[in-house]
Design a protein around this motif. Structure first.
Motif, PDB file in Angstrom:
ATOM      1  N   ASP A 127      26.929  15.265  66.029  1.00 52.52           N
ATOM      2  CA  ASP A 127      28.299  14.953  66.476  1.00 52.52           C
ATOM      3  C   ASP A 127      28.850  13.671  65.843  1.00 52.52           C
ATOM      4  O   ASP A 127      30.007  13.611  65.447  1.00 52.52           O
ATOM      5  N   GLU A 128      27.993  12.636  65.762  1.00 54.08           N
ATOM      6  CA  GLU A 128      28.474  11.317  65.325  1.00 54.08           C
ATOM      7  C   GLU A 128      28.965  11.312  63.884  1.00 54.08           C
ATOM      8  O   GLU A 128      29.766  10.460  63.494  1.00 54.08           O
ATOM      9  N   VAL A 129      28.446  12.235  63.060  1.00 54.17           N
ATOM     10  CA  VAL A 129      28.837  12.229  61.648  1.00 54.17           C
ATOM     11  C   VAL A 129      29.573  13.511  61.256  1.00 54.17           C
ATOM     12  O   VAL A 129      29.759  13.794  60.083  1.00 54.17           O
ATOM     13  N   ALA A 130      29.985  14.280  62.270  1.00 55.30           N
ATOM     14  CA  ALA A 130      30.623  15.573  61.976  1.00 55.30           C
ATOM     15  C   ALA A 130      31.977  15.395  61.295  1.00 55.30           C
ATOM     16  O   ALA A 130      32.824  14.630  61.752  1.00 55.30           O
ATOM     17  N   SER A 131      32.175  16.123  60.223  1.00 56.95           N
ATOM     18  CA  SER A 131      33.457  16.172  59.533  1.00 56.95           C
ATOM     19  C   SER A 131      34.528  16.720  60.459  1.00 56.95           C
ATOM     20  O   SER A 131      34.251  17.579  61.301  1.00 56.95           O
ATOM     21  N   HIS A 132      35.753  16.244  60.264  1.00 54.63           N
ATOM     22  CA  HIS A 132      36.871  16.787  61.050  1.00 54.63           C
ATOM     23  C   HIS A 132      37.651  17.852  60.276  1.00 54.63           C
ATOM     24  O   HIS A 132      38.697  18.305  60.727  1.00 54.63           O
ATOM     25  N   THR A 133      37.162  18.227  59.119  1.00 52.56           N
ATOM     26  CA  THR A 133      37.885  19.226  58.321  1.00 52.56           C
ATOM     27  C   THR A 133      37.067  20.478  58.046  1.00 52.56           C
ATOM     28  O   THR A 133      37.629  21.515  57.706  1.00 52.56           O
ATOM     29  N   VAL A 134      35.726  20.376  58.188  1.00 53.47           N
ATOM     30  CA  VAL A 134      34.880  21.550  57.953  1.00 53.47           C
ATOM     31  C   VAL A 134      33.634  21.456  58.829  1.00 53.47           C
ATOM     32  O   VAL A 134      33.060  20.381  58.988  1.00 53.47           O
TER      33      VAL A 134
END
Lengths: 381, 381
Positions: B289-296
Motif C-alpha cells: 500500500d505505502e508504495v502503490a502507484s496511483h495510475t496502475v
C-alpha cells in the motif's frame, strides 16, 4: 472532470458509436448529386432489412414525431373514424395528432405499465368501421411492448390501415413490418439506430398507398406520394440531412454486421440483466416480464425512494443520466435506457452507479447485490 | 458489436477525452506562424503548472523513451559514471540508454514490486562520484511509486544530476519537480495527460544546463540547447506535432479546470478502490500500500489463475484491455491502468468485468464482492 464522463442511459438520444461520428464528419456533398443518390439507394436497401420489409421505405428529415404526423397526414381526412390504442404518453401523442387532423378518435386506454388487450381491440373493430388504427410498439414512457403482430392480424381483416410508432424499438427489437401487416411503420434516428436526432424512417404498404388516394388532409413537407415520386431517381423531395444520411449508413452497417438476431438478443439480455438487478435491489419494476420492453426499463419509486432525488445524485455525482417519468408517471418512476450502442458493461456500470446513489439518498441496499444479479444473467448468456 | 465498445485500461495509451479529440481536428497551421508561437507559449505556461516547476520546460515531438534519451544524451558523456536505480522494466530501459551512450552504469537493483531503498542509494552516493542518477518515479511494470523527493535531497548534496522518468505518473500524481530537486524530469503524452502518443515533455534545471556545457555525446534532434535557443521566440527546433500541441492545450485545460489537487485525489481514490476490490476477490496485489502507484495497479496470478487466459476473456468477451506483465513478470501479473480520463465508474465497470471473467476462467469468486468493496471506498470518498 469527475463529471466530464457522461453516461447517457435515457430512451434516446442514445450514445453515438465512434464509427458513426467519424462518418458524420465526411465532407458535405450536394443532395442532388450522383454520389448522394447512390448513398440513398444503399441506405434504403439496408434500412429495409432492419424494418424486415420489402415494401416502400422513406428516410425523412424530421424527428420521430414528424414521422408520426407523416403517417397521420397522408391517410387520415377530417371526420375519419380512428381507433387509437393508448398505453402511455406516446400513445396519447399519436392520438392527439390524429385529433389535430380532424379525426374522430376512439381512444382505447389501458393502464400505464400494461400492454394493449387485443380482446378489447377485437370488440371495437367488430362494431366500428375505422379508417385507421394507431398503436405504439414500444411505449417509451412505461417500458411496455405491445403485440403488433397480433394487432396486425386483427386490423388486416378490416378496411383500416394500421399505423405503428416503433420509434424507440426499431433496431433493438425484432420488428416484422410485413409479417405483422403494418401499413405505416415509423421510427426515429436517435434511439436503437444509434444516430443523433433528425431523421424519421417510414415504411408504407400498398394498403396505405391506396388510403392516400382518398385522403384529404393538407400535406406538403410530409407528402409521401411526393417522396415516392422523387425516390424513383433516389432523390428526396426536400433537402435531406446529408450528415445523418452518412451516419445512418455507418449505423446500419454496424447493425447488419453484428447480425439482426444478435442485436435483438443483446437487447433482450441487457433487459433481463437490468430487471434481475432491480429485483435484487428490492425495487419494483413497472412492466410485467411478458410485456417488458427490450430497450427501456421503468422502475417504480416508493415512499422511501424519491426518484427525482436519485436521478439528481446519479447525474451530478456519477455522470449517469436515467430518464424520469412522463405524464401521469412523472415523479413516480425512473427509466433506464439500454438501447443501441450499449452492451453488458453499460448495465454493470449503470447498476453499480445506481447502488451507490441509492445509498446516498438513504435507500437501504446491499452494495454489489444488483451487479451480482446482472453478472449472473450475463454469465448464463 | 458486443465487442465494438472498447475499454482501454492499460498504462498508456489511455482513452482520449472528447474535448481533446475535438481540439485535434482543428485545421492545420504552420509551425512557424504567430498562431503557433502563441499556442506554444500558453502550453509551456500550463505544462509548468502540472510539472510544478518554474524552470525550463520543453515539449518535444517524440515518445517518452525519446524523452529519456534526450535526458541522457544531453548530460552524459562516454565514460561517465552513472547510478541507475532499477525497480522494474522501465528502470532497466533507462539504464540501457545510459550504457548505449557509453556511461559506466552502476545499476542498483531492487526486487520487482518494491521501491527504491534510499539507504542503499545514500551509501552508493557516499562512496562514488556520479555524473548522473537515473530513477523512475512510477514504475509502470510493477505499479510501484518511488520517493523522488527523498532521492532528490540525497542527490542534491552531490555533483550528480538527477534524471527522472515520470512518464506514467505526470498529470495523475503530485509531482513536485522543483521542490524534489529533479534536474531533468521526463513525461510522455499518452498516459495521465490523456493524449495520443507522440510528445515528450522535459523540464531542465540550472544544474542540468551546466552539466550540458561539458557533455560530449552527439545530439542533434535531442539537443536541449537548440530547443532553448528556438524557445526564446516560442519556436521549436524541429517540426512539432501540431495536432498534439492542439490536443495538449485541451488536456491541460481539463486538468487545470478540475484542479491539480482534485486530479491527484481522483487517481488516489481510484487506486484505493481498485486495491480494495482486488483484495475482496481474494487476489494478491504486487505492490505494498505505502508504495502503490496511483495510475496502475498490478495483480498477481497464481497456480489457479492464468493471467493471460483471464486477459484474453476480458478482451474478447467484454472489450476490456488490461496489461500483462513485462520482463521477469511476464505471464505472472496483470495490470489495470486507471489514469487520465478515468473515473469511479471505470473502476466499477472494470471490476464488474473482471469478476465475470474470473468465473469464466474457473477462478472462484463471489460475484459483486469486488464491486461492493470498490463502491464502499467511493462512498466513503
Amino acid at each position: 472532470m469527475l463529471q466530464d464522463k457522461k453516461y447517457l442511459m435515457i430512451p434516446g438520444p442514445t450514445p453515438i458509436p465512434p464509427a458513426v461520428q467519424q462518418a458524420m464528419i465526411r465532407p458535405m456533398i450536394g443532395h442532388r448529386s450522383g454520389d448522394f443518390a447512390k448513398l440513398h439507394e444503399r441506405l434504403i436497401k439496408k434500412a429495409k432489412q432492419v424494418f424486415q420489409t420489402e415494401k416502400d421505405l422513406f428516410i425523412l428529415t424530421q424527428s420521430g414525431t414528424g414521422g408520426l404526423e407523416t403517417a397521420v397526414a397522408n391517410v387520415i381526412s377530417p371526420g375519419d373514424k380512428v381507433l387509437a390504442l393508448v398505453t402511455g404518453n406516446f400513445g396519447e401523442r399519436f392520438a392527439k395528432i390524429a385529433r389535430l387532423y380532424g379525426a374522430e378518435v376512439d381512444a382505447l386506454e389501458f393502464p400505464w405499465g400494461e400492454a394493449i388487450d387485443l380482446k378489447q381491440v377485437e370488440e371495437k373493430l367488430a362494431t366500428n368501421q375505422y379508417r385507421a388504427v394507431l398503436a405504439t410498439h414500444n411505449e417509451t414512457s412505461t417500458g411496455v411492448t405491445n403485440d403488433i403482430g397480433g394487432l396486425g392480424a386483427l386490423v388486416a381483416k378490416t378496411d383500416a390501415v394500421l399505423l405503428v410508432d416503433a420509434v424507440s424499438s426499431m433496431g433493438g427489437m425484432d420488428i416484422r413490418t410485413d409479417e405483422w401487416q403494418v401499413d405505416i411503420m415509423v421510427t426515429g434516428s436517435q434511439k436503437a439506430l444509434m444516430l443523433p436526432p433528425g431523421l424519421a424512417l417510414v415504411s408504407v404498404s400498398e394498403k396505405a398507398w391506396q388510403a392516400m388516394e382518398t385522403a384529404k388532409a393538407p400535406r406538403f413537407y410530409f407528402c409521401l406520394k411526393q417522396a415516392r415520386k422523387n425516390m424513383a431517381e433516389w432523390n428526396t423531395a426536400w433537402t435531406p440531412n446529408v450528415t445523418l444520411f452518412y451516419g445512418l449508413e455507418a449505423a446500419l452497417d454496424m447493425i447488419l454486421a453484428e447480425g439482426l438476431p444478435e442485436v435483438f438478443a443483446r437487447h433482450a439480455l441487457m433487459t433481463k440483466a437490468t430487471r434481475a438487478a432491480i429485483r435484487a435491489l428490492g425495487l419494483e419494476l413497472l412492466a410485467a416480464d411478458e410485456v417488458a420492453s427490450h430497450t427501456v426499463t421503468a422502475v417504480k419509486g416508493n415512499d422511501q425512494l424519491n426518484t427525482e432525488d436519485l436521478r439528481k445524485v446519479l447525474r451530478t455525482k456519477y455522470g449517469v443520466t436515467f430518464a424520469g417519468g412522463q405524464g401521469k408517471l412523472k415523479g413516480k418512476i425512473f427509466r433506464i435506457g439500454h438501447m443501441g450502442y450499449a452492451d453488458k458493461l453499460d448495465i454493470i456500470l449503470a447498476i453499480g452507479a445506481l447502488e451507490m446513489a441509492l445509498v446516498e439518498v438513504g435507500y437501504p441496499v446491499q452494495l454489489g447485490a444488483g451487479v451480482a444479479a446482472a453478472q449472473k444473467v450475463f454469465l448464463e448468456g
